[in-house]
Design an enzyme around this catalytic site. Structure first.
Site, PDB file in Angstrom:
ATOM      1  N   ASP A 101       6.369   3.550   3.886  1.00  0.00           N
ATOM      2  CA  ASP A 101       6.264   3.756   1.759  1.00  0.00           C
ATOM      3  C   ASP A 101       7.540   3.573   1.144  1.00  0.00           C
ATOM      4  O   ASP A 101       8.765   4.101   2.061  1.00  0.00           O
ATOM      5  CB  ASP A 101       5.172   4.348   1.164  1.00  0.00           C
ATOM      6  CG  ASP A 101       5.203   4.864   0.020  1.00  0.00           C
ATOM      7  OD1 ASP A 101       5.059   3.907  -1.105  1.00  0.00           O
ATOM      8  OD2 ASP A 101       4.988   5.971  -0.583  1.00  0.00           O
ATOM      9  N   LEU A 102       8.223   3.647   0.266  1.00  0.00           N
ATOM     10  CA  LEU A 102       9.021   4.301  -0.471  1.00  0.00           C
ATOM     11  C   LEU A 102       9.656   5.201  -1.456  1.00  0.00           C
ATOM     12  O   LEU A 102      10.222   6.016  -0.739  1.00  0.00           O
ATOM     13  CB  LEU A 102       8.997   2.601  -1.547  1.00  0.00           C
ATOM     14  CG  LEU A 102      10.954   2.428  -2.105  1.00  0.00           C
ATOM     15  CD1 LEU A 102      11.841   2.813  -1.036  1.00  0.00           C
ATOM     16  CD2 LEU A 102      10.940   1.362  -3.239  1.00  0.00           C
ATOM     17  N   ASP A 103       8.654   4.989  -2.501  1.00  0.00           N
ATOM     18  CA  ASP A 103       8.771   5.976  -3.517  1.00  0.00           C
ATOM     19  C   ASP A 103       8.196   7.695  -2.977  1.00  0.00           C
ATOM     20  O   ASP A 103       6.759   7.743  -2.973  1.00  0.00           O
ATOM     21  CB  ASP A 103       8.429   5.846  -4.836  1.00  0.00           C
ATOM     22  CG  ASP A 103       8.188   4.828  -5.522  1.00  0.00           C
ATOM     23  OD1 ASP A 103       9.680   4.556  -5.587  1.00  0.00           O
ATOM     24  OD2 ASP A 103       7.557   3.514  -6.234  1.00  0.00           O
ATOM     25  N   THR A 106      12.159   8.586  -5.264  1.00  0.00           N
ATOM     26  CA  THR A 106      11.785   8.002  -7.053  1.00  0.00           C
ATOM     27  C   THR A 106      10.273   8.157  -7.666  1.00  0.00           C
ATOM     28  O   THR A 106      10.170   8.030  -9.413  1.00  0.00           O
ATOM     29  CB  THR A 106      11.925   6.833  -7.073  1.00  0.00           C
ATOM     30  OG1 THR A 106      11.224   6.183  -5.772  1.00  0.00           O
ATOM     31  CG2 THR A 106      13.012   5.949  -7.464  1.00  0.00           C
ATOM     32  N   LYS A 150       0.112   9.321  -7.194  1.00  0.00           N
ATOM     33  CA  LYS A 150       0.812   8.354  -5.887  1.00  0.00           C
ATOM     34  C   LYS A 150       0.798   7.452  -5.660  1.00  0.00           C
ATOM     35  O   LYS A 150      -0.669   7.709  -5.177  1.00  0.00           O
ATOM     36  CB  LYS A 150       1.250   9.760  -4.959  1.00  0.00           C
ATOM     37  CG  LYS A 150       2.367  10.560  -5.745  1.00  0.00           C
ATOM     38  CD  LYS A 150       2.769  12.189  -4.573  1.00  0.00           C
ATOM     39  CE  LYS A 150       3.942  13.014  -5.498  1.00  0.00           C
ATOM     40  NZ  LYS A 150       3.941  14.287  -4.625  1.00  0.00           N
ATOM     41  N   SER A 182       5.191  -0.850  -0.131  1.00  0.00           N
ATOM     42  CA  SER A 182       5.266  -0.544  -1.475  1.00  0.00           C
ATOM     43  C   SER A 182       4.348  -0.843  -2.691  1.00  0.00           C
ATOM     44  O   SER A 182       4.395  -2.025  -2.624  1.00  0.00           O
ATOM     45  CB  SER A 182       7.029   0.052  -1.988  1.00  0.00           C
ATOM     46  OG  SER A 182       6.526   0.663  -3.292  1.00  0.00           O
ATOM     47  N   ALA A 183       3.644  -0.099  -3.443  1.00  0.00           N
ATOM     48  CA  ALA A 183       3.674  -0.620  -4.585  1.00  0.00           C
ATOM     49  C   ALA A 183       3.388  -0.831  -5.394  1.00  0.00           C
ATOM     50  O   ALA A 183       2.926  -1.436  -6.342  1.00  0.00           O
ATOM     51  CB  ALA A 183       1.647   0.114  -4.745  1.00  0.00           C
ATOM     52  N   LYS A 187      -3.811   0.064  -3.046  1.00  0.00           N
ATOM     53  CA  LYS A 187      -3.706   1.492  -2.385  1.00  0.00           C
ATOM     54  C   LYS A 187      -4.797   2.161  -3.179  1.00  0.00           C
ATOM     55  O   LYS A 187      -4.152   2.228  -4.375  1.00  0.00           O
ATOM     56  CB  LYS A 187      -2.578   2.067  -2.419  1.00  0.00           C
ATOM     57  CG  LYS A 187      -1.683   1.648  -1.107  1.00  0.00           C
ATOM     58  CD  LYS A 187      -0.048   2.703  -1.051  1.00  0.00           C
ATOM     59  CE  LYS A 187       0.786   1.308  -0.516  1.00  0.00           C
ATOM     60  NZ  LYS A 187       2.250   2.271  -0.614  1.00  0.00           N
ATOM     61  N   GLU A 235       3.663   7.330   4.705  1.00  0.00           N
ATOM     62  CA  GLU A 235       3.697   8.350   3.471  1.00  0.00           C
ATOM     63  C   GLU A 235       3.590   9.521   2.530  1.00  0.00           C
ATOM     64  O   GLU A 235       3.240  10.328   3.318  1.00  0.00           O
ATOM     65  CB  GLU A 235       1.613   7.445   3.306  1.00  0.00           C
ATOM     66  CG  GLU A 235       2.095   5.739   3.000  1.00  0.00           C
ATOM     67  CD  GLU A 235       2.126   5.627   1.430  1.00  0.00           C
ATOM     68  OE1 GLU A 235       2.574   6.466   0.487  1.00  0.00           O
ATOM     69  OE2 GLU A 235       1.622   4.051   1.251  1.00  0.00           O
ATOM     70  N   ASP A 236       3.603   9.129   1.692  1.00  0.00           N
ATOM     71  CA  ASP A 236       3.352  10.621   0.891  1.00  0.00           C
ATOM     72  C   ASP A 236       1.996  10.801  -0.130  1.00  0.00           C
ATOM     73  O   ASP A 236       2.369  11.750  -0.509  1.00  0.00           O
ATOM     74  CB  ASP A 236       4.813  10.493   0.325  1.00  0.00           C
ATOM     75  CG  ASP A 236       4.537  10.101  -1.320  1.00  0.00           C
ATOM     76  OD1 ASP A 236       4.477   8.500  -0.907  1.00  0.00           O
ATOM     77  OD2 ASP A 236       5.086  10.332  -2.228  1.00  0.00           O
TER      78      ASP A 236
HETATM   79  C1  BG6 Z   1       3.797   3.626  -6.157  1.00  0.00           C
HETATM   80  C2  BG6 Z   1       4.322   4.546  -7.088  1.00  0.00           C
HETATM   81  O1  BG6 Z   1       5.307   3.164  -4.741  1.00  0.00           O
HETATM   82  O2  BG6 Z   1       4.360   2.089  -6.791  1.00  0.00           O
HETATM   83  C3  BG6 Z   1       3.431   4.654  -7.844  1.00  0.00           C
HETATM   84  O3  BG6 Z   1       3.833   5.949  -5.929  1.00  0.00           O
HETATM   85  C4  BG6 Z   1       3.578   3.676  -8.427  1.00  0.00           C
HETATM   86  O4  BG6 Z   1       3.613   5.898  -8.677  1.00  0.00           O
HETATM   87  C5  BG6 Z   1       3.259   2.717  -8.226  1.00  0.00           C
HETATM   88  O5  BG6 Z   1       2.799   3.494 -10.718  1.00  0.00           O
HETATM   89  C6  BG6 Z   1       3.694   1.040  -8.882  1.00  0.00           C
HETATM   90  O6  BG6 Z   1       4.769   1.030  -9.218  1.00  0.00           O
HETATM   91  P1  BG6 Z   1       5.762   0.112 -10.630  1.00  0.00           P
HETATM   92  O7  BG6 Z   1       7.062   0.593 -10.451  1.00  0.00           O
HETATM   93  O8  BG6 Z   1       5.479  -1.396 -10.281  1.00  0.00           O
HETATM   94  O9  BG6 Z   1       5.425   0.892 -11.767  1.00  0.00           O
HETATM   95 MG    MG Z   2       4.638   7.024  -2.599  1.00  0.00          MG
END
Ligand code: BG6
Ligand code: MG
Length: 219
Positions: free
Chosen positions: A8-10, A16, A44, A115-116, A146, A170-171
């Site tokens: 996962d990224l964020d 972030t 998250k 990542s989402a 997710k 993942e976090d």
């Molecule tokens: C996830 C984050 O990685 O991405 C969420 O944990 C975020 O907080 C989601 O809402 C979607 O991100 P974005 O940048 O496409 O709005």
């Molecule tokens: Mg995350």
């Protein structure tokens, strides 16, 4: 046999997750909804429109906006988020992560991103990590975000490996659920309460090492 690590990224590679929190909080307050960090744990890993729905439900205002208005709100949050990440650099990689990515590659494992976030490629470029990844699964290409397994399964198929040969990191609670539904071993880093179902848990990225993860997988 493990062949790939899918990150996962964020909140795992960089902090972030904090900027997503600040941007959602500001938007929510504008429409009279307040929420705390505990509620934020439920956001998250969750996609942009789904996150907005959860916030509106919290304020019992989910029926007060048209789809067009909801899209405007989501765009507003994203504009604010993009402003907050403008100055991200290599310095913003969480402690221990760059070393872990290097160890993974050096030992011949594949590296994927699940990542989402639709901002993920841009964030990885700002961190100087884009080139290290063998695949970046496109959040826009999956139907369900997710906790559905889709994004992890997409990454595994891009890497041409079976889900059982992957370890996901993942976090978020929704992320651990996604990894498990995909049939992968789940590593959780961060908030203990939210990550109770992880197969291997650490509180901080500095505790992540290839050896510890592989040992946990074997035991
Ligand atoms: C996830 C984050 O990685 O991405 C969420 O944990 C975020 O907080 C989601 O809402 C979607 O991100 P974005 O940048 O496409 O709005
Ligand atoms: Mg995350």
């Amino acid at each position: 046999m493990i062949k790939a690590f899918i990150f996962d990224l964020d909140g795992v590679i960089t902090d972030t997750a904090e900027y997503h929190y600040l941007a959602w909080k500001a938007l929510a307050e504008e429409i009279g909804i307040t929420f705390d960090r505990e509620f934020n744990e439920k956001l998250k890993g969750v996609g942009r429109m789904d996150s907005l729905e959860r916030i509106l439900e919290l304020g019992k205002t989910q029926h007060d906006f048209t789809l067009g208005e909801k899209e405007q709100l989501a765009t507003k949050k994203n504009d604010h988020y993009k402003q907050l990440i403008t100055n991200i650099t290599h310095e913003d990689i969480l402690p221990g992560i760059e070393e872990l990515l290097k160890e993974i590659k050096k030992n011949g494992y594949l590296l994927g991103l699940a990542s989402a976030s639709k901002n993920a490629p841009e964030v990885l470029r700002s961190l100087g990590l884009y080139e290290q990844f063998d695949c970046i699964a496109d959040a826009a290409a999956v139907e369900k975000s997710k906790p559905a397994p889709d994004i992890f399964l997409l990454a595994a198929s891009m890497l041409k490996v079976e889900p059982s040969q992957c370890i996901g990191i993942e976090d978020a609670e929704s992320g651990i659920e996604a990894i498990h539904s995909a049939g992968m071993f789940a590593v959780g880093v961060g908030d203990e309460e939210s990550l109770k179902s992880a197969d291997y848990y650490v509180s901080n990225t500095t505790e992540l090492s290839l050896e510890n993860i592989l040992n946990a997988r074997k035991s």
